[in-house]
Design a protein around this motif. Structure first.
Motif, PDB file in Angstrom:
ATOM      1  N   THR A  88     -25.975  52.829 -17.891  1.00 18.78           N
ATOM      2  CA  THR A  88     -25.632  51.421 -17.697  1.00 18.78           C
ATOM      3  C   THR A  88     -26.276  50.873 -16.428  1.00 18.78           C
ATOM      4  N   VAL A  89     -26.569  49.567 -16.494  1.00 11.57           N
ATOM      5  CA  VAL A  89     -27.053  48.810 -15.341  1.00 11.57           C
ATOM      6  C   VAL A  89     -26.026  47.718 -15.073  1.00 11.57           C
ATOM      7  N   VAL A  90     -25.511  47.661 -13.862  1.00  7.96           N
ATOM      8  CA  VAL A  90     -24.498  46.669 -13.498  1.00  7.96           C
ATOM      9  C   VAL A  90     -25.121  45.679 -12.524  1.00  7.96           C
ATOM     10  N   MET A  91     -24.962  44.389 -12.817  1.00  5.48           N
ATOM     11  CA  MET A  91     -25.533  43.354 -11.968  1.00  5.48           C
ATOM     12  C   MET A  91     -24.722  42.081 -12.126  1.00  5.48           C
ATOM     13  N   ARG A  92     -25.095  41.055 -11.381  1.00  3.32           N
ATOM     14  CA  ARG A  92     -24.399  39.770 -11.428  1.00  3.32           C
ATOM     15  C   ARG A  92     -25.264  38.739 -12.148  1.00  3.32           C
ATOM     16  N   GLY A  93     -24.601  37.753 -12.762  1.00  2.00           N
ATOM     17  CA  GLY A  93     -25.289  36.664 -13.436  1.00  2.00           C
ATOM     18  C   GLY A  93     -24.462  35.395 -13.349  1.00  2.00           C
ATOM     19  N   THR A  94     -25.081  34.274 -13.685  1.00  2.00           N
ATOM     20  CA  THR A  94     -24.421  32.976 -13.631  1.00  2.00           C
ATOM     21  C   THR A  94     -24.393  32.371 -15.022  1.00  2.00           C
ATOM     22  N   VAL A  95     -23.210  31.889 -15.422  1.00  2.00           N
ATOM     23  CA  VAL A  95     -23.057  31.259 -16.733  1.00  2.00           C
ATOM     24  C   VAL A  95     -23.560  29.816 -16.647  1.00  2.00           C
ATOM     25  N   ALA A  96     -24.458  29.473 -17.515  1.00  2.00           N
ATOM     26  CA  ALA A  96     -25.032  28.128 -17.526  1.00  2.00           C
ATOM     27  C   ALA A  96     -25.260  27.710 -18.963  1.00  2.00           C
ATOM     28  N   ALA A  97     -25.508  26.428 -19.158  1.00  2.00           N
ATOM     29  CA  ALA A  97     -25.771  25.914 -20.496  1.00  2.00           C
ATOM     30  C   ALA A  97     -27.176  26.284 -20.933  1.00  2.00           C
ATOM     31  N   ASP A  98     -27.354  26.307 -22.249  1.00  2.00           N
ATOM     32  CA  ASP A  98     -28.653  26.658 -22.816  1.00  2.00           C
ATOM     33  C   ASP A  98     -29.714  25.626 -22.453  1.00  2.00           C
ATOM     34  N   GLN A  99     -29.294  24.378 -22.228  1.00  2.00           N
ATOM     35  CA  GLN A  99     -30.226  23.311 -21.847  1.00  2.00           C
ATOM     36  C   GLN A  99     -29.650  22.584 -20.640  1.00  2.00           C
ATOM     37  N   SER A 100     -30.485  22.329 -19.665  1.00  2.00           N
ATOM     38  CA  SER A 100     -30.052  21.616 -18.463  1.00  2.00           C
ATOM     39  C   SER A 100     -31.080  20.529 -18.140  1.00  2.00           C
TER      40      SER A 100
END
Length: 524
Positions: A88-100
């Motif tokens: 496994t690879v553990v990291m952080r991400g940000t939830v965003a809309a598919d289009q901005s």
């Protein structure tokens, strides 16, 4: 007389009868003697106890070194497990809309003329929903509203225009209940003009005219047609004579009716000269009518680029508001997001080599305490650079469909290097509350095919002969080396397969290191 006899006589003389003080002196001497003996014995006992205490507290350097030295070493073991092993690879991400889309309506002009763009109204706040056709801002008294469409605006749409962007506008207007009449698909005709004007009136505004001359061009074209019509009438015959079919003010025809022949008579306007004059008048009338048709086609409402934001899906959301009423437009006024919520992360070189599209991901929200499963949808092939401050994309050019494309963006933009962009899509739509959250991503980059024998990586070693072995420990403490082949590794464990079938089983204890052995006589 010997010395002994002398001592005896002296003693007897001290105890002669009649000497009353003799018994008392003897008793006092004996008491003092006993006290002296007791004091000596007590002092000796104290000295003995002190010596014993000193031996427990005071240690020689050799004894100190012996007691603080490393203890004898023993084997540290762990059990062989049978289970599925995943790397496994553990990291952080940000939830965003598919289009901005960053809305920055620069160059806004009003019916009174161009001027510095100023925000005059912001009816929405961050986080509020947005529907198709809704007013999202007002700049210099002009509206900015949304429409449904995937293609971003790149030009002003005016009557007479054609193309896929016009077809998108027609479809968006029809979805809002504004029919486009008999206009062909992709042609900005009279029906599209009426539909666009109706949309503007629905949000409380008047559309800008495509020809900003106050109708002067259209008026001039109509006057030219009227003058040409009169010229044809005049050339058709003497004053008061009936004109040919289709003639008359405002309705002259450029083609004579059936049976019309050369005009006969006397005086000016007769003969061959009259025929030429009539032909030229009819030609001028045709040109005037063509100019009028072009002026009428060009006249009507237009759709400026700065007044419309096309979004791929609705309802959308206001991601952020970057201005307030009364402030000049110097950057994005607000940012709109639409479409499915995805997770965006940026990878460094080491992690990018491990990850690829299709890998399973667990999306964990610490805010809500919930997990969602998904898959890696995109791993960019080029590095992404952060956009320098002040260079945010303008509306019409800044629609960023985050789920598309394989490129990591413009790595030459001059900003800081973010790494390789990765997009994760959830198997089921993420709740709206996830939007904007910083979430934890746990990605399975590799896994065994079913259950396998698993040992800690420290149990595996390479011998001088190049073979990979582990050391098994039996119940009586004897050790034996077992040759193995290694497989998937992850989280500090590695899957192993014994070179000889049956040589290793789950539950077998294997050496993973050395542990301190307890010194004799000391409790564990």
């Amino acid at each position: 007389m010997t010395e002994l006899e002398h001592v005896v006589r002296h003693t007897e003389s001290r105890t002669e009868p009649g000497d009353r003080g003799a018994p008392d002196d003897d008793r006092g001497g004996l008491a003092r003697g006993r006290r002296v003996v007791l004091a000596v014995v007590g002092g000796a006992a104290l000295m003995a106890v002190g010596g014993l205490l000193a031996t427990t507290l005071v240690k020689s350097p050799a004894q100190v070194a012996a007691e603080t030295g490393p203890p004898a070493q023993g084997a540290l073991t762990a059990e062989v497990e049978r289970r599925v092993l995943a790397q496994t690879v553990v990291m952080r991400g940000t939830v965003a809309a598919d289009q901005s889309v960053a809305v920055s309506p620069q160059g806004m002009r009003s019916a009174e003329g161009a001027g510095a763009a100023v925000v005059t109204k912001l009816p929405l706040k961050a986080g509020e929903p947005v529907t198709a056709g809704q007013l999202v801002a007002e700049v210099s008294g002009r509206p900015v509203f949304t429409l449904h469409g995937a293609q971003p605006m790149y030009r002003d749409l005016k009557p007479g225009a054609g193309g896929d962007d016009v077809a998108q506008l027609q479809q968006a207007l029809r979805e809002l209940g504004h029919g486009t009449g008999a206009d062909a698909k992709g042609v900005f005709g009279a029906g599209t003009k009426a539909a666009l004007a109706a949309r503007y009136r629905a949000i409380g505004y008047e559309p800008l005219p495509a020809v900003a001359d106050g109708g002067a061009a259209l008026k001039s074209a109509r006057e030219a047609v009227r003058s040409a019509t009169w010229a044809v009438e005049d050339a058709s015959g003497p004053a008061g004579a009936p004109a040919g079919p289709g003639s008359g003010k405002g309705g002259a025809s450029a083609t004579p009716g059936p049976g019309a022949g050369p005009t006969t008579g006397t005086g000016p306007g007769t003969g061959a000269g009259a025929g030429r004059e009539l032909a030229r008048a009819r030609e001028a009338l045709g040109e005037a009518r063509a100019a009028l048709a072009a002026a009428e086609a060009a006249d009507g409402p237009m759709l400026p680029t700065a007044e419309t934001v096309f979004l791929g899906s609705f309802p959308a959301r206001v991601s952020s508001v970057g201005a307030r009423a009364g402030s000049p437009v110097s950057g994005p006024v607000l940012t709109l997001s639409a479409g499915e919520l995805v997770v965006e992360a940026y990878l460094k070189d080491d992690k990018r080599q491990l990850l690829r599209a299709g890998m399973a991901v667990v999306i964990s929200s610490e805010v809500s305490g919930t997990d969602a499963r998904g898959k890696v949808a995109l791993v960019a092939t080029e590095r992404t650079a952060a956009q320098p401050a002040g260079d945010l994309p303008q509306q019409g050019q800044g629609q960023d469909p985050k789920g598309g494309g394989g490129s990591g963006g413009d790595s030459g933009a001059g900003g800081a290097d973010l790494g390789y962009r990765m997009v994760v899509r959830a198997d089921q739509p993420l709740p709206a509350g996830f939007a904007g959250q910083d979430v934890r991503l746990t990605i399975e980059s590799a896994a065994t095919d079913g259950e396998a024998l698993v040992v800690p990586v420290t149990a595996v070693s390479a011998g001088a002969d190049g073979r990979t072995v582990i050391t098994a420990v039996s119940a009586d403490g004897t050790q034996r080396r077992i040759e193995v082949r290694t497989g998937t590794s992850g989280d500090g464990f590695v899957a192993v397969t014994p070179a000889r079938a049956g040589a290793l089983a789950a539950g077998t204890r294997v050496v993973i290191g050395a542990a301190p052995r307890q010194a004799p006589g000391k409790p564990e």
